[in-house]
Scaffold this active site. Structure first.
Site, PDB file in Angstrom:
ATOM      1  N   ARG A  51       0.820  -1.224   0.000  1.00 52.46           N
ATOM      2  CA  ARG A  51       0.000   0.000   0.000  1.00 52.46           C
ATOM      3  C   ARG A  51       0.848   1.265   0.000  1.00 52.46           C
ATOM      4  O   ARG A  51       0.379   2.337  -0.389  1.00 52.46           O
ATOM      5  CB  ARG A  51      -1.012   0.020   1.153  1.00 52.46           C
ATOM      6  N   TYR A 105     -13.237  13.723 -19.672  1.00 44.79           N
ATOM      7  CA  TYR A 105     -13.555  12.298 -19.547  1.00 44.79           C
ATOM      8  C   TYR A 105     -14.733  12.138 -18.568  1.00 44.79           C
ATOM      9  O   TYR A 105     -14.759  12.805 -17.521  1.00 44.79           O
ATOM     10  CB  TYR A 105     -12.310  11.552 -19.047  1.00 44.79           C
ATOM     11  N   ASP A 177      -4.680  15.702 -18.342  1.00 49.17           N
ATOM     12  CA  ASP A 177      -4.896  14.270 -18.533  1.00 49.17           C
ATOM     13  C   ASP A 177      -4.343  13.936 -19.917  1.00 49.17           C
ATOM     14  O   ASP A 177      -4.903  14.328 -20.940  1.00 49.17           O
ATOM     15  CB  ASP A 177      -6.396  13.965 -18.432  1.00 49.17           C
ATOM     16  N   LYS A 202      -5.297   2.296 -20.631  1.00 48.33           N
ATOM     17  CA  LYS A 202      -5.444   2.539 -22.066  1.00 48.33           C
ATOM     18  C   LYS A 202      -4.110   2.283 -22.776  1.00 48.33           C
ATOM     19  O   LYS A 202      -3.626   1.181 -22.754  1.00 48.33           O
ATOM     20  CB  LYS A 202      -5.954   3.965 -22.290  1.00 48.33           C
TER      21      LYS A 202
HETATM   22  C1  LIG Z   1     -10.277   5.819 -19.043  1.00 53.68           C
HETATM   23  C2  LIG Z   1      -9.907   7.220 -18.765  1.00 53.68           C
HETATM   24  C3  LIG Z   1      -9.791   7.691 -17.455  1.00 53.68           C
HETATM   25  C4  LIG Z   1     -10.101   6.818 -16.252  1.00 53.68           C
HETATM   26  O1  LIG Z   1      -9.215   5.766 -16.138  1.00 53.68           O
HETATM   27  P1  LIG Z   1      -9.547   4.375 -15.408  1.00 53.68           P
HETATM   28  O2  LIG Z   1      -8.267   3.634 -15.547  1.00 53.68           O
HETATM   29  O3  LIG Z   1     -10.701   3.748 -16.130  1.00 53.68           O
HETATM   30  O4  LIG Z   1      -9.894   4.706 -13.999  1.00 53.68           O
HETATM   31  C5  LIG Z   1      -9.414   9.003 -17.265  1.00 53.68           C
HETATM   32  N1  LIG Z   1      -9.163   9.828 -18.297  1.00 53.68           N
HETATM   33  C6  LIG Z   1      -9.276   9.416 -19.572  1.00 53.68           C
HETATM   34  C7  LIG Z   1      -8.997  10.394 -20.672  1.00 53.68           C
HETATM   35  C8  LIG Z   1      -9.647   8.101 -19.851  1.00 53.68           C
HETATM   36  O5  LIG Z   1      -9.774   7.712 -21.120  1.00 53.68           O
END
Ligand SMILES: *Cc1c(COP(=O)(O)O)cnc(C)c1O
Length: 387
Positions: A51, A105, A177, A202
């Site tokens: 953790r 998002y 992001d 992703k």
């Molecule tokens: C999928 C996504 C998130 C969230 O990510 P998780 O791994 O599903 O929690 C945040 N920002 C963008 C642009 C995303 O495509």
């Protein structure tokens, strides 16, 4: 050993790898141990515990991810949302105010618009393409400005350079992001962003088999965010660390292929008589193309488009298409197709979607690693059935 001046392809393979290799293992082993023995009985111990996000698997990833964006530090998290929520809760402190681009998002948008009030936080929407309108929204308690490299699902590129200039001028933090671009196409710290956030679920992992996140940027902020993460508990499991580490190794070749393939598909769509409009920053007709050309090394693997004839034809396209898998999420090796109105943006009201320019007939493609020719043939067949 990886050096700061190495190209990203080299850093992806060599940065953060243990030296010497552990027991000679060329691939970083999984340390599936929740706790670790002390170095020796002293007054203060460096505790190692899953953790605390500081096992060998975590540390290798932190070093590699920081190297990929030429940042001071990085920290992996249990999901992209853990990275985003922990960062915002840690950096905004009670009473803090955040400026956000009007389309974000879905999960981030929901967290900010629905949960912020209960944490004593507030926000205002900005139009990321109109920097001259931002100053009037500043408050004494404004702590940060938050944008995404490429917006979802319309693939807009807001004025990313103005964001950091504005943050510097007003003494606030700049957060971005960077999930859709990945470090191969855009490295926010090189453009003065304080913090870059990723859903590693992703492109970074790329194989559609784990959920993970990352925070990359200034070391003083990463230290603070890590403390917040340890308290909130959203740290990453070592087995997921291992899979992310393995997935990352092919990031550059995957992204370069996806950049090329998506551009071919976007051009094909743009020229097709059954297609109304195409959103892809690599197209000269895209409103953010000049910006993307200046800032990015590639335009990414995400495309959205509208077919002529509205919802009925969009539904027919979804039925007819064969290779792409109808599933939410993105950035993997397989091509995925969705209608954002029923997936990523389904929790928005009809009015909110309309305000964001997301029609029910908008189709989003996450281009995978299949042959572009096969994808184009399949898309062409489905479009051929439109009336
Ligand atoms: C999928 C996504 C998130 C969230 O990510 P998780 O791994 O599903 O929690 C945040 N920002 C963008 C642009 C995303 O495509």
């Amino acid at each position: 050993m990886s050096k700061p001046n190495h190209k990203i392809e080299t850093k992806i393979i060599h940065a953060g790898e243990p030296k010497p290799h552990i027991e000679g293992a060329v691939s970083m082993p999984i340390f599936q141990s929740s706790t670790f023995e002390y170095d020796g009985e002293t007054e203060s111990q460096t505790l190692r515990y899953i953790r605390l996000n500081n096992t060998p698997n975590h540390r290798a990833l932190h070093e590699k991810l920081a190297a990929l964006e030429n940042a001071e530090a990085a920290c992996v998290t249990a999901s992209g949302m853990a990275a985003i929520s922990t960062t915002l809760l840690t950096l905004l402190s009670p009473g803090g105010h955040l400026l956000i681009h009007k389309t974000l998002y879905g999960g981030t948008y929901d967290f900010i618009t629905k949960d912020f009030p209960s944490y004593g936080l507030s926000y205002d929407f900005i139009d990321g393409s109109q920097p001259e309108t931002w100053e009037s929204l500043l408050k004494p308690e404004t702590k940060a400005i938050y944008v995404e490299t490429i917006t979802n699902p319309l693939m807009q590129v807001v004025d990313l350079e103005a964001v950091t200039a504005f943050a510097k001028k007003h003494g606030i933090l700049s957060l971005i992001d960077n999930t859709f671009a990945s470090p191969v196409n855009f490295r926010p710290p090189e453009w003065d962003y304080d913090i870059s956030l990723h859903s590693c679920s992703k492109y970074l992992n790329g194989h559609t088999d784990i959920v993970a996140g990352a925070v990359i940027g200034r070391s003083d902020l990463i230290e603070k965010i890590t403390t917040g993460l340890i308290h909130l508990g959203g740290t990453l499991d070592p087995h997921a660390c291992f899979l992310l580490h393995r997935g990352l190794k092919t990031l550059a070749v995957r992204i370069r292929y996806q950049n090329e393939s998506a551009l071919k598909i976007a051009r094909y769509l743009e020229g097709h008589p059954a297609v109304q409009s195409v959103n892809y920053p690599g197209l000269e007709t895209h409103p953010g193309h000049r910006r993307a050309e200046k800032l990015f090394d590639g335009y990414g693997g995400m495309i959205s488009f509208e077919v002529k004839g509205g919802l009925e034809n969009a539904k027919a396209f979804m039925r007819e298409i064969e290779l792409p898998i109808t599933a939410p999420s993105l950035g993997g090796i397989e091509t995925l197709v969705t209608r954002p109105a029923t997936t990523s943006h389904s929790r928005l009201s009809e009015e909110e979607r309309k305000a964001h320019g997301i029609s029910a007939s908008l189709i989003r493609l996450s281009v995978g690693l299949e042959a572009s020719e096969d994808l184009i043939e399949d898309i062409g067949k489905a479009l051929g059935k439109m009336r």
